[in-house]
Design a protein around this motif. Sequence first.
Motif, mmCIF file in Angstrom:
data_model
loop_
_atom_site.group_PDB
_atom_site.id
_atom_site.type_symbol
_atom_site.label_atom_id
_atom_site.label_comp_id
_atom_site.label_asym_id
_atom_site.label_seq_id
_atom_site.Cartn_x
_atom_site.Cartn_y
_atom_site.Cartn_z
ATOM 1 N N ILE A 119 1.016 -1.071 -0.211
ATOM 2 C CA ILE A 119 -0.027 -0.032 -0.259
ATOM 3 C C ILE A 119 0.720 1.624 0.482
ATOM 4 N N PRO A 120 0.807 2.353 -1.422
ATOM 5 C CA PRO A 120 2.161 3.262 -1.069
ATOM 6 C C PRO A 120 1.397 4.122 0.053
ATOM 7 N N LEU A 121 2.568 4.891 0.540
ATOM 8 C CA LEU A 121 2.155 5.599 1.955
ATOM 9 C C LEU A 121 1.469 6.926 1.178
ATOM 10 N N ASP A 122 2.072 7.566 0.272
ATOM 11 C CA ASP A 122 0.992 8.645 -0.437
ATOM 12 C C ASP A 122 -0.130 8.437 -0.289
ATOM 13 N N GLU A 123 -1.335 6.546 -0.923
ATOM 14 C CA GLU A 123 -1.907 6.840 -0.868
ATOM 15 C C GLU A 123 -3.149 6.109 0.527
ATOM 16 N N VAL A 124 -2.524 6.176 1.181
ATOM 17 C CA VAL A 124 -2.068 5.734 2.782
ATOM 18 C C VAL A 124 -4.171 7.193 3.386
ATOM 19 N N PRO A 125 -4.039 8.342 3.715
ATOM 20 C CA PRO A 125 -4.738 9.260 3.798
ATOM 21 C C PRO A 125 -6.125 9.048 2.909
ATOM 22 N N ASP A 126 -5.861 8.230 2.197
ATOM 23 C CA ASP A 126 -7.476 8.084 1.357
ATOM 24 C C ASP A 126 -7.890 6.739 1.798
ATOM 25 N N ILE A 127 -7.433 5.561 2.237
ATOM 26 C CA ILE A 127 -7.702 4.933 3.033
ATOM 27 C C ILE A 127 -9.074 5.390 4.028
ATOM 28 N N LYS A 128 -10.571 5.653 3.777
ATOM 29 C CA LYS A 128 -11.124 5.618 4.539
ATOM 30 C C LYS A 128 -11.672 4.580 5.417
ATOM 31 N N THR A 129 -12.483 3.573 4.768
ATOM 32 C CA THR A 129 -12.909 2.485 5.109
ATOM 33 C C THR A 129 -12.377 1.171 5.160
ATOM 34 N N PHE A 150 -9.096 -1.033 2.253
ATOM 35 C CA PHE A 150 -8.417 -1.730 2.689
ATOM 36 C C PHE A 150 -8.306 -2.771 1.592
ATOM 37 N N PHE A 151 -9.537 -3.667 1.162
ATOM 38 C CA PHE A 151 -9.816 -4.438 1.574
ATOM 39 C C PHE A 151 -9.605 -4.919 -0.197
ATOM 40 N N SER A 152 -10.025 -3.188 -0.994
ATOM 41 C CA SER A 152 -9.161 -3.075 -2.205
ATOM 42 C C SER A 152 -7.551 -3.851 -2.894
ATOM 43 N N TYR A 153 -7.173 -3.374 -1.780
ATOM 44 C CA TYR A 153 -5.852 -3.336 -1.630
ATOM 45 C C TYR A 153 -5.579 -5.251 -2.016
ATOM 46 N N VAL A 154 -6.130 -5.782 -0.651
ATOM 47 C CA VAL A 154 -5.741 -7.084 -1.062
ATOM 48 C C VAL A 154 -6.127 -8.397 -2.162
ATOM 49 N N LYS A 155 -8.354 -7.590 -2.775
ATOM 50 C CA LYS A 155 -8.299 -8.032 -4.243
ATOM 51 C C LYS A 155 -7.059 -7.824 -5.067
ATOM 52 N N GLY A 156 -6.205 -6.488 -5.256
ATOM 53 C CA GLY A 156 -5.500 -6.452 -5.799
ATOM 54 C C GLY A 156 -6.697 -5.786 -7.542
ATOM 55 N N ASP A 157 -7.408 -5.047 -6.714
ATOM 56 C CA ASP A 157 -8.552 -3.946 -6.992
ATOM 57 C C ASP A 157 -7.676 -2.489 -7.589
ATOM 58 N N ARG A 158 -6.253 -2.242 -6.403
ATOM 59 C CA ARG A 158 -5.481 -0.915 -6.579
ATOM 60 C C ARG A 158 -3.877 -0.514 -6.950
#
Length: 73
Positions: free
Chosen positions: A51-61, A65-73
């Motif tokens: 999970i790129p650090l610059d994207e961490v602030p955009d994670i709200k729910t 997070f799960f979208s990274y697990v599924k590979g959607d991001r």
Amino acid sequence: MQSFLEFVSEILGVNVEEISEDTEYQSIPQWDSLMHLRLVAEIEDKYGVEIPLDEVPDIKTLADFFSYVKGDR
């Protein structure tokens, strides 16, 4: 998703019934900024994702997070 929620509930120290994919950052007392970073690290370790650090602030729910697990991001 259910096993992901169970994993996150253990980290947050809450019952899995208390959270869902729509659970938002800081909506439960344990999920503060430090816990947010811990979730990033724990999810990266368990699921082998980055999970790129610059994207961490955009994670709200938890769904975000799960979208990274599924590979959607």
